[in-house]
Design a protein around this motif. Structure first.
Motif, PDB file in Angstrom:
ATOM      1  N   ILE A 604       0.872  -1.201   0.000  1.00  0.00           N
ATOM      2  CA  ILE A 604       0.000   0.000   0.000  1.00  0.00           C
ATOM      3  C   ILE A 604       0.898   1.236   0.000  1.00  0.00           C
ATOM      4  O   ILE A 604       1.864   1.312   0.778  1.00  0.00           O
ATOM      5  N   ALA A 605       0.584   2.174  -0.874  1.00  0.00           N
ATOM      6  CA  ALA A 605       1.395   3.413  -0.956  1.00  0.00           C
ATOM      7  C   ALA A 605       1.317   4.168   0.373  1.00  0.00           C
ATOM      8  O   ALA A 605       0.322   4.092   1.090  1.00  0.00           O
ATOM      9  N   ASP A 606       2.417   4.953   0.655  1.00  0.00           N
ATOM     10  CA  ASP A 606       2.499   5.688   1.943  1.00  0.00           C
ATOM     11  C   ASP A 606       1.278   6.579   2.176  1.00  0.00           C
ATOM     12  O   ASP A 606       0.730   6.622   3.276  1.00  0.00           O
ATOM     13  N   ASP A 607       0.870   7.321   1.135  1.00  0.00           N
ATOM     14  CA  ASP A 607      -0.229   8.277   1.325  1.00  0.00           C
ATOM     15  C   ASP A 607      -1.589   7.596   1.485  1.00  0.00           C
ATOM     16  O   ASP A 607      -2.575   8.244   1.792  1.00  0.00           O
ATOM     17  N   GLU A 647      -1.073  -1.461  13.801  1.00  0.00           N
ATOM     18  CA  GLU A 647       0.061  -0.891  13.069  1.00  0.00           C
ATOM     19  C   GLU A 647       0.083  -1.465  11.662  1.00  0.00           C
ATOM     20  O   GLU A 647      -0.246  -2.632  11.453  1.00  0.00           O
ATOM     21  N   LEU A 648       0.470  -0.613  10.743  1.00  0.00           N
ATOM     22  CA  LEU A 648       0.588  -1.071   9.354  1.00  0.00           C
ATOM     23  C   LEU A 648       1.954  -0.686   8.837  1.00  0.00           C
ATOM     24  O   LEU A 648       2.363   0.468   8.956  1.00  0.00           O
ATOM     25  N   ALA A 649       2.665  -1.627   8.266  1.00  0.00           N
ATOM     26  CA  ALA A 649       3.934  -1.335   7.593  1.00  0.00           C
ATOM     27  C   ALA A 649       3.828  -1.969   6.218  1.00  0.00           C
ATOM     28  O   ALA A 649       3.489  -3.138   6.081  1.00  0.00           O
ATOM     29  N   SER A 650       4.030  -1.135   5.190  1.00  0.00           N
ATOM     30  CA  SER A 650       3.835  -1.659   3.842  1.00  0.00           C
ATOM     31  C   SER A 650       4.769  -0.977   2.864  1.00  0.00           C
ATOM     32  O   SER A 650       5.057   0.215   3.007  1.00  0.00           O
ATOM     33  N   GLY A 653       4.822  -3.114  -3.875  1.00  0.00           N
ATOM     34  CA  GLY A 653       5.484  -4.175  -4.627  1.00  0.00           C
ATOM     35  C   GLY A 653       6.155  -5.218  -3.749  1.00  0.00           C
ATOM     36  O   GLY A 653       6.634  -6.239  -4.253  1.00  0.00           O
ATOM     37  N   GLN A 654       6.226  -5.005  -2.455  1.00  0.00           N
ATOM     38  CA  GLN A 654       6.919  -5.969  -1.590  1.00  0.00           C
ATOM     39  C   GLN A 654       5.972  -6.675  -0.634  1.00  0.00           C
ATOM     40  O   GLN A 654       6.170  -7.807  -0.243  1.00  0.00           O
ATOM     41  N   GLY A 655       4.965  -6.007  -0.209  1.00  0.00           N
ATOM     42  CA  GLY A 655       4.034  -6.654   0.712  1.00  0.00           C
ATOM     43  C   GLY A 655       3.612  -5.749   1.845  1.00  0.00           C
ATOM     44  O   GLY A 655       4.110  -4.635   1.993  1.00  0.00           O
ATOM     45  N   SER A 656       2.687  -6.266   2.636  1.00  0.00           N
ATOM     46  CA  SER A 656       2.152  -5.464   3.751  1.00  0.00           C
ATOM     47  C   SER A 656       2.184  -6.304   5.016  1.00  0.00           C
ATOM     48  O   SER A 656       2.142  -7.535   4.966  1.00  0.00           O
ATOM     49  N   THR A 676      -1.939   3.226  14.031  1.00  0.00           N
ATOM     50  CA  THR A 676      -0.781   3.903  13.462  1.00  0.00           C
ATOM     51  C   THR A 676      -0.243   3.072  12.325  1.00  0.00           C
ATOM     52  O   THR A 676      -0.392   1.858  12.301  1.00  0.00           O
ATOM     53  N   ALA A 677       0.332   3.736  11.389  1.00  0.00           N
ATOM     54  CA  ALA A 677       0.984   3.020  10.299  1.00  0.00           C
ATOM     55  C   ALA A 677       2.412   3.456  10.257  1.00  0.00           C
ATOM     56  O   ALA A 677       2.682   4.649  10.154  1.00  0.00           O
ATOM     57  N   THR A 678       3.325   2.539  10.432  1.00  0.00           N
ATOM     58  CA  THR A 678       4.736   2.909  10.399  1.00  0.00           C
ATOM     59  C   THR A 678       5.405   2.197   9.244  1.00  0.00           C
ATOM     60  O   THR A 678       5.026   1.093   8.878  1.00  0.00           O
ATOM     61  N   ALA A 679       6.344   2.884   8.700  1.00  0.00           N
ATOM     62  CA  ALA A 679       7.024   2.279   7.547  1.00  0.00           C
ATOM     63  C   ALA A 679       7.800   1.039   7.961  1.00  0.00           C
ATOM     64  O   ALA A 679       7.794   0.033   7.282  1.00  0.00           O
ATOM     65  N   LYS A 680       8.472   1.131   9.122  1.00  0.00           N
ATOM     66  CA  LYS A 680       9.295   0.002   9.583  1.00  0.00           C
ATOM     67  C   LYS A 680       9.088  -0.211  11.073  1.00  0.00           C
ATOM     68  O   LYS A 680       9.826   0.311  11.898  1.00  0.00           O
ATOM     69  N   PRO A 681       8.032  -0.923  11.493  1.00  0.00           N
ATOM     70  CA  PRO A 681       7.879  -1.181  12.919  1.00  0.00           C
ATOM     71  C   PRO A 681       8.968  -2.124  13.414  1.00  0.00           C
ATOM     72  O   PRO A 681       9.655  -2.757  12.603  1.00  0.00           O
ATOM     73  N   GLU A 682       9.037  -2.219  14.739  1.00  0.00           N
ATOM     74  CA  GLU A 682      10.163  -2.964  15.310  1.00  0.00           C
ATOM     75  C   GLU A 682      10.171  -4.449  14.896  1.00  0.00           C
ATOM     76  O   GLU A 682      11.205  -5.064  14.764  1.00  0.00           O
TER      77      GLU A 682
END
Ligand code: ADP
Length: 685
Positions: A604-607, A647-650, A653-656, A676-682
């Motif tokens: 899923i795109a960041d925006d 939390e969402l990290a996605s 083209g790679q996955g969610s 919250t949606a984080t690009a790279k959760p722990e």
């Protein structure tokens, strides 16, 4: 020197005791001598007697000594002619040329008779040329003999009739004159300075009291100037008629100004109504007297009468003013003190002058100029009174100004506070309105999205069913109906429709059930294994369950948890290619346990990552994958109801990877967490 003169005079008086008529013997040391103690007087009410008659031996007995204490002859206001007789002689070594002075200007007619010399007829109504010596009063040169000689004076006056008689040695007279004139001009100079100063003040301040005061100072000063004989000598030498009324008319005007000044200064119009009317009346009468004096120029009797009237009225006016001052003082007005003192000083001067005029006080420098001295003090005190009053008024004005400013500041503050309150209320209302508008827009957007979904998701299966049915009818007409193929396609379309309805209805049902949530401790590993068994999904993906070691107990509603996990797993399969891995794993962090569902799909795109949690939101509404955009919204609401977070990290083209964090033990009331949606959760590694 003075003691010697006095001793000589006493010796002379003693020598004369016993004689019928005393003669004043002038010795060489004498310079300025008062003849008054020796004066004998004869009243002539008819004005008919001549010098020949009064100097006749048979008339000698009718002359009476006028004074027992040596004062100047004074009968006050009188219409009669008075004859004065005195006898003079000199010692052998004394020079015979002397000057006889009558130092009083208001004598309408004055005649001097010296033995062996022609009579001199002069007076205020006579031309200046009639005076043998150019002087503001009357001065006659005379020759003294060693033998006693009788001298006569006859006099009339339209003012108080007083005839002081002085004998001067010529040089001593000149000295006395210089001294007198210096003092006189000191007085007039002071009056002029006060006048100019107050007129300048008036020009700047425009206070009517200053103008009235200036009017008073000018007219009073001029009245005194006229009374001292200087007016006649300097200003109107050829106007004896005017000179006769000048003092009275000017002092009348001074009384008018004084009464008006007192009315304004004491504010009698608003406070002492009776006093105000009295002062106004006396001012009007004074004006009338002034007009009367001008009209009756030349008539000695009328002038004398009007002068008497004016004198009484002045006394009355001063008395009224003193009463008004006392009243103002009694009512606590501090600023009238100088005003009261001024009038008191003038009254005192007037009293002294009157007592001298009526012979109750001796004539000397102090009593002779009492009114003049008192008026100088009065004018000075008036000036102080005005300054004091203006100062007090300014103080009062400043006080009321500061009070007004304080009130204005208070009301400004209040206004400011209420403005601030209003601004806050407006801001709150605006905020609430904008929120309502946003929510309204959101709802509208949801309905728009829902509408397009309906048209896309619901109409497609219906169109398929409708198309298959019409094909079947045509085929039946041709006798080759393909029942099995058509019914399979229609069944698949109807199943899809059913699934959509089911999802929609589930949302409505869940909205109600979220309000009544039944939490219980759940051993997550065991529960997940069971859940996977119960939902043995027919899928083309590789589902992996990665359970960490140990007990992971969470506090949750099992039904809702199953719903949330089902949605995440369904999405992972829906939005990733067939055959890819979908993993379910368990994670821990302080106080929380996380269940993560990860796929290797489109991502899923960041925006879009925040928006996908909104109801009816789909990244690609018209895309190949069916759905109503309700699944993630439901998951989020379930997690929030459990005081957890999602939390969402996605990456495209790679996955969610979706992870729902739930409390691992019962928690009291906590604020619901937001997703919250984080690009790279722990856990994303
Ligand atoms: P639906 O799946 O019915 O469209 P959802 O609320 O479950 O509705 O999902 C909302 C949107 O989020 C989907 O339309 C899809 O675009 C996106 N989405 C959800 N899960 C995934 C996923 N695992 N991978 C990629 N996109 C996803």
């Amino acid at each position: 020197m003075e003691i010697k003169k006095l001793a000589q005079l006493l010796l002379w008086i003693c020598a004369c005791l016993g004689s019928q008529a005393w003669a004043l013997e002038i010795a060489v040391a004498a310079t300025n001598v008062s003849v008054s103690p020796l004066v004998e007087v004869l009243e002539d009410p008819t004005h008919a007697l001549s010098w020949e008659e009064v100097s006749a031996p048979e008339m000698a007995a009718r002359f009476q000594p006028q004074s027992t204490n040596g004062e100047d002859f004074n009968v006050g206001m009188s219409a009669s002619t008075y004859w004065l007789r005195f006898r003079l002689q000199r010692t052998t070594d004394t020079p015979n040329h002397w000057l006889l002075e009558v130092p009083y200007g208001n004598l309408t007619s004055l005649s001097f008779y010296a033995p062996g010399q022609p009579a001199v007829h002069t007076g205020s109504l006579f031309p200046l040329a009639s005076r043998p010596y150019f002087h503001r009063y009357f001065v006659f040169p005379l020759d003294l003999e060693e033998t006693p000689a009788d001298f006569y004076i006859s006099a009339t006056s339209s003012y108080a009739l007083t005839v002081p008689v002085r004998l001067h040695e010529a040089a001593a007279f000149a000295q006395k004159e210089h001294r007198d004139l210096a003092l006189q001009y000191l007085y007039y100079g002071s009056v002029l300075a006060l006048l100019l100063y107050n007129l300048f003040l008036f020009a700047g301040l425009r206070d009517v009291r200053l103008l009235l005061y200036s009017g008073y100072v000018a007219t009073f000063g001029m009245g005194i100037y006229a009374g001292n004989g200087l007016g006649r000598l300097v200003l109107w030498p050829d106007s004896p008629r005017f000179d006769e009324i000048a003092q009275g008319a000017l002092l009348c005007l001074a009384t008018v100004f004084a009464a008006e000044f007192a009315r304004v200064f004491l504010k009698t119009r608003s406070r002492f109504k009776v006093v105000d009317k009295l002062l106004l009346s006396s001012a009007v009468v004074c004006l009338l007297i002034c007009a009367g004096l001008i009209a009756s120029m030349g008539s000695t009797t009328a002038v004398s009468l009007l002068n008497r009237l004016f004198a009484s009225l002045t006394v009355l006016t001063v008395f009224i003013i003193l009463v008004a001052c006392a009243k103002a003082w009694a009512s606590g007005e501090r600023e009238v003190r100088f005003f009261l003192l001024a009038w008191f000083a003038l009254s005192l001067g007037g009293l002294v002058a009157a007592l001298r005029a009526f012979g109750y006080l001796p004539t000397n420098g102090l009593t002779a100029y009492a009114l003049q001295i008192a008026s100088a003090i009065e004018m000075l005190l008036f000036s102080l009174a005005l300054a004091d009053s203006m100062h007090t008024e300014r103080e009062r004005m400043q006080q009321s100004l500061s009070a007004a400013l304080a009130t204005q500041k208070k009301s400004n503050d209040m206004l400011h506070r209420s403005e601030e309150r209003l601004e806050r209320t407006v801001a709150q209302r605006t905020h609430a309105l904008s929120e309502a508008l946003t929510s309204q827009k959101e709802t509208l957007a949801q309905y728009v999205r829902f509408g397009s979904l309906i048209s896309h998701e619901f109409r497609n299966p219906l169109a398929i069913v409708s198309g298959q049915l019409s094909l079947l009818r045509k085929e039946a007409e041709l006798g080759t109906p393909r029942w099995e193929q058509r019914s399979r396609v229609m069944l698949a379309a109807l199943k899809r429709l059913d699934a959509l309805f089911e999802q929609w209805l589930r949302k409505g049902r869940l909205e109600g059930s979220l309000e009544t949530i039944h939490k219980e401790p759940i051993d997550l590993c065991q529960w997940l294994r069971q859940w996977m068994e119960d939902n043995a999904l027919a899928t083309d993906h590789q589902i992996r369950l990665e359970l960490a070691g140990g007990m992971h107990t969470i506090w949750a509603d099992p039904g809702l948890l199953a719903n949330a996990l089902g949605n995440l797993l369904e999405n992972a399969c829906k939005y990733s290619p067939i055959g890819t891995v979908v993993s379910i794993s368990i994670h821990r962090r302080p106080g929380q346990v996380g269940i993560a569902v990860a796929d290797e799909g489109a991502g899923i795109a960041d925006d879009q990552q925040q928006k996908v949690f909104e109801a009816f939101y789909r990244v690609a509404p018209e895309g190949p994958v069916n759905g109503m955009g309700l699944g993630l919204n439901l998951v989020k609401r379930i997690v929030e109801a459990h005081m957890g977070e999602i939390e969402l990290a996605s990456t495209l083209g790679q996955g969610s990877r979706f992870c729902i964090w739930l409390p691992h033990e019962p928690t009291a009331a906590q604020e619901p967490s937001t997703c919250t949606a984080t690009a790279k959760p722990e856990f994303w590694s």
